[in-house]
Design an enzyme around this catalytic site. Structure first.
Site, PDB file in Angstrom:
ATOM      1  N   HIS A 138       0.810  -1.214   0.000  1.00 13.98           N
ATOM      2  CA  HIS A 138       0.000   0.000   0.000  1.00 13.98           C
ATOM      3  C   HIS A 138       0.848   1.269   0.000  1.00 13.98           C
ATOM      4  O   HIS A 138       0.342   2.343  -0.311  1.00 13.98           O
ATOM      5  CB  HIS A 138      -0.950  -0.017   1.207  1.00 13.98           C
ATOM      6  CG  HIS A 138      -2.138  -0.898   0.989  1.00 13.98           C
ATOM      7  ND1 HIS A 138      -3.398  -0.585   1.426  1.00 13.98           N
ATOM      8  CD2 HIS A 138      -2.274  -2.102   0.360  1.00 13.98           C
ATOM      9  CE1 HIS A 138      -4.252  -1.540   1.086  1.00 13.98           C
ATOM     10  NE2 HIS A 138      -3.576  -2.475   0.437  1.00 13.98           N
ATOM     11  N   SER A 184       0.459  -1.050  -6.277  1.00 16.65           N
ATOM     12  CA  SER A 184       0.470  -2.319  -7.003  1.00 16.65           C
ATOM     13  C   SER A 184       1.107  -2.166  -8.373  1.00 16.65           C
ATOM     14  O   SER A 184       0.984  -1.112  -9.019  1.00 16.65           O
ATOM     15  CB  SER A 184      -0.956  -2.841  -7.175  1.00 16.65           C
ATOM     16  OG  SER A 184      -1.562  -3.099  -5.931  1.00 16.65           O
ATOM     17  N   LYS A 206     -14.460  -8.552  -8.310  1.00 19.11           N
ATOM     18  CA  LYS A 206     -13.632  -9.448  -9.122  1.00 19.11           C
ATOM     19  C   LYS A 206     -12.994 -10.533  -8.262  1.00 19.11           C
ATOM     20  O   LYS A 206     -12.947 -11.714  -8.654  1.00 19.11           O
ATOM     21  CB  LYS A 206     -12.550  -8.638  -9.840  1.00 19.11           C
ATOM     22  CG  LYS A 206     -11.835  -9.393 -10.946  1.00 19.11           C
ATOM     23  CD  LYS A 206     -11.017  -8.446 -11.796  1.00 19.11           C
ATOM     24  CE  LYS A 206     -10.459  -9.171 -13.020  1.00 19.11           C
ATOM     25  NZ  LYS A 206      -9.789  -8.260 -13.951  1.00 19.11           N
ATOM     26  N   ASP A 207     -12.505 -10.158  -7.074  1.00 16.48           N
ATOM     27  CA  ASP A 207     -11.941 -11.150  -6.152  1.00 16.48           C
ATOM     28  C   ASP A 207     -12.995 -12.144  -5.705  1.00 16.48           C
ATOM     29  O   ASP A 207     -12.697 -13.333  -5.501  1.00 16.48           O
ATOM     30  CB  ASP A 207     -11.326 -10.463  -4.924  1.00 16.48           C
ATOM     31  CG  ASP A 207      -9.979  -9.816  -5.231  1.00 16.48           C
ATOM     32  OD1 ASP A 207      -9.413 -10.119  -6.296  1.00 16.48           O
ATOM     33  OD2 ASP A 207      -9.504  -9.022  -4.399  1.00 16.48           O
ATOM     34  N   GLU A 252       5.873 -34.040   0.580  1.00 16.30           N
ATOM     35  CA  GLU A 252       4.657 -33.622  -0.088  1.00 16.30           C
ATOM     36  C   GLU A 252       4.994 -33.020  -1.450  1.00 16.30           C
ATOM     37  O   GLU A 252       6.111 -32.567  -1.692  1.00 16.30           O
ATOM     38  CB  GLU A 252       3.917 -32.587   0.759  1.00 16.30           C
ATOM     39  CG  GLU A 252       3.282 -33.146   2.022  1.00 16.30           C
ATOM     40  CD  GLU A 252       2.005 -33.921   1.724  1.00 16.30           C
ATOM     41  OE1 GLU A 252       0.907 -33.425   1.999  1.00 16.30           O
ATOM     42  OE2 GLU A 252       2.128 -35.066   1.220  1.00 16.30           O
TER      43      GLU A 252
END
Length: 427
Positions: A217, A221, A245-246, A289
């Protein structure tokens, strides 16, 4: 003298009463509602939110599991079976937690690929990227310790093999192994330590993620074009555009997650872990894994133990210095025609390393592991520094807004109003 009261803009009387005394809602409004974000995000930018959702699920289910788990070598395996059979919805909680680890790594690896492809590690986001690498290392430590807790055959022998890697280091290696074990073999003190750390580290992870988001922030971005925001028209408020959108991405992700939990909950696990740990019987194949397999392949590809351990850890540590290894002035691979195929070849090499890690270290798998390990390091240490100097990038768009209105803004084509994309600018 009393301090000046904060003037809250919220109309709800309860929220307003709280916010005038503790302006947490104003902070959330500023940082998540009206926070300006580039208007050209694609669905790759969903994966940060997906990772946070998955972490929340993992912490919630982990706390519930810890209420019934017994960190004792004589009781651990049976306590897991008790959770699965006797605790109300214990099977669901465990399968959510067990498969959540895989989902967490899937979304994190895709999130990292997005950063690599669009150059999100470049100035001014170097520290943001490095905090992301710290998050990855904490995830790996937490996942490894969690895999030991069911105390099945693969849990026990995986812990034995991985902790023994530190013995490769001269002088300090054996004391480190003894400290990790809490004795001279993997036993009850080891399980207690791993349980405590597995419970603690997710909260440390939350703290580092807070710093990661705070750094994001501050510097803002990145975006698919890799160019800086120049005008207010280049951005939109985070809410409602990217919350919507998320939300779409989260719904799709939860459907995939649920399909694993309800229809194939054990497909990503090892059958040997349904057998109680037996220190006197070594499994035919000891494999970690799936999300650790590329690093395991690097480890086994080198005959010398110390060199293999150094290369395995080095494959992660090299990510810390990535912002300084890439010498290109352009961020996004969309405008780097020579770099773009190399990043996909690197991804293919990592996937092939994972396949090699799942097979016995013999024959063609050893050769492939060595070739892919060599390419992994060549990509970061040779290709990226050299290519940044030699490559001629495509022209960058004049601005995000013009590129969006012009249908993508790639390659210097015409933009609205008769303008054309500008030549390469410094990232």
């Amino acid at each position: 003298m009393a301090g000046q009261q904060h003037d809250s803009d919220f109309s709800n009387p309860v929220i307003k009463w709280i916010d005038t005394r503790l302006p947490i809602f104003t902070l959330l409004q500023k940082e998540y509602a009206v926070f300006p974000t580039p208007k050209n995000f694609n669905y790759f930018w969903n994966f940060g939110a997906l990772a946070m959702v998955t972490l929340g699920i993992m912490i919630a289910t982990g706390i519930l599991l810890a209420m019934n788990y017994q960190p004792n070598t004589g009781l651990a395996f049976d306590s897991v079976q008790h959770i699965m059979r006797d605790v109300n919805y214990g099977w669901l909680i465990r399968y959510l937690h067990q498969n959540g680890a895989s989902m967490f790594f899937i979304v994190t690896y895709i999130h990292m690929f997005r950063g690599l492809y669009y150059g999100s590690y470049k100035y001014p986001r170097e520290l943001l990227w490095m905090l992301g690498v710290v998050i990855l290392l904490l995830m790996m430590a937490t996942a490894f310790m969690g895999y030991v807790l069911p105390w099945g055959q693969m849990s026990y022998w995986g812990a034995t093999v991985i902790t023994n890697l530190f013995s490769a280091f001269p002088i300090v290696g054996h004391p480190i192994v003894t400290w990790l074990w809490g004795g001279f073999s993997v036993d009850n003190p080891t399980l207690n330590r791993f349980f405590s750390l597995h419970y603690l580290l997710p909260f440390v992870l939350v703290g580092v993620i807070f710093l990661h988001v705070a750094a994001l922030h501050i510097v803002g971005s990145n975006n698919p074009l890799g160019i800086d925001v120049k005008t207010p028209q280049d951005t939109v408020p985070f809410h409602p555009y990217y919350t919507a959108k998320d939300s779409v991405g989260i719904c799709v992700f939860l459907l995939v997650y649920a399909s694993f939990v309800f229809f194939m909950p054990n497909v990503l696990g090892d059958p040997n872990n349904f057998i109680p740990a037996n220190p006197l019987q070594t499994p035919a194949d000891i494999v970690p894994e799936w999300y650790f397999l590329p690093y395991y392949a690097i480890l086994r590809s080198i005959p010398n133990k110390l060199a293999g351990v150094c290369l395995m850890f080095g494959s992660l540590l090299v990510l810390f210095v990535l912002p300084w290894l890439d010498t290109s002035k352009v961020r996004s691979a969309r405008f780097r025609p020579m770099f773009r195929p190399f990043i996909f070849v690197w991804v293919a090499a990592v996937i092939l390393l994972g396949v090699c890690g799942a097979h016995k270290p013999e024959g063609i798998w050893v050769v492939l592991s060595r070739v892919c390990t060599l390419w992994y390091y060549l990509h970061f240490l040779v290709i990226m520094p050299v290519l940044g100097k030699l490559e001629r990038p495509l022209p960058l768009p004049e601005s995000i807004s013009r590129a969006v209105l012009g249908g993508g803004g790639g390659g210097g084509g015409p933009l609205p109003g008769g303008a054309t994309a500008k030549p390469m600018e410094k990232a």
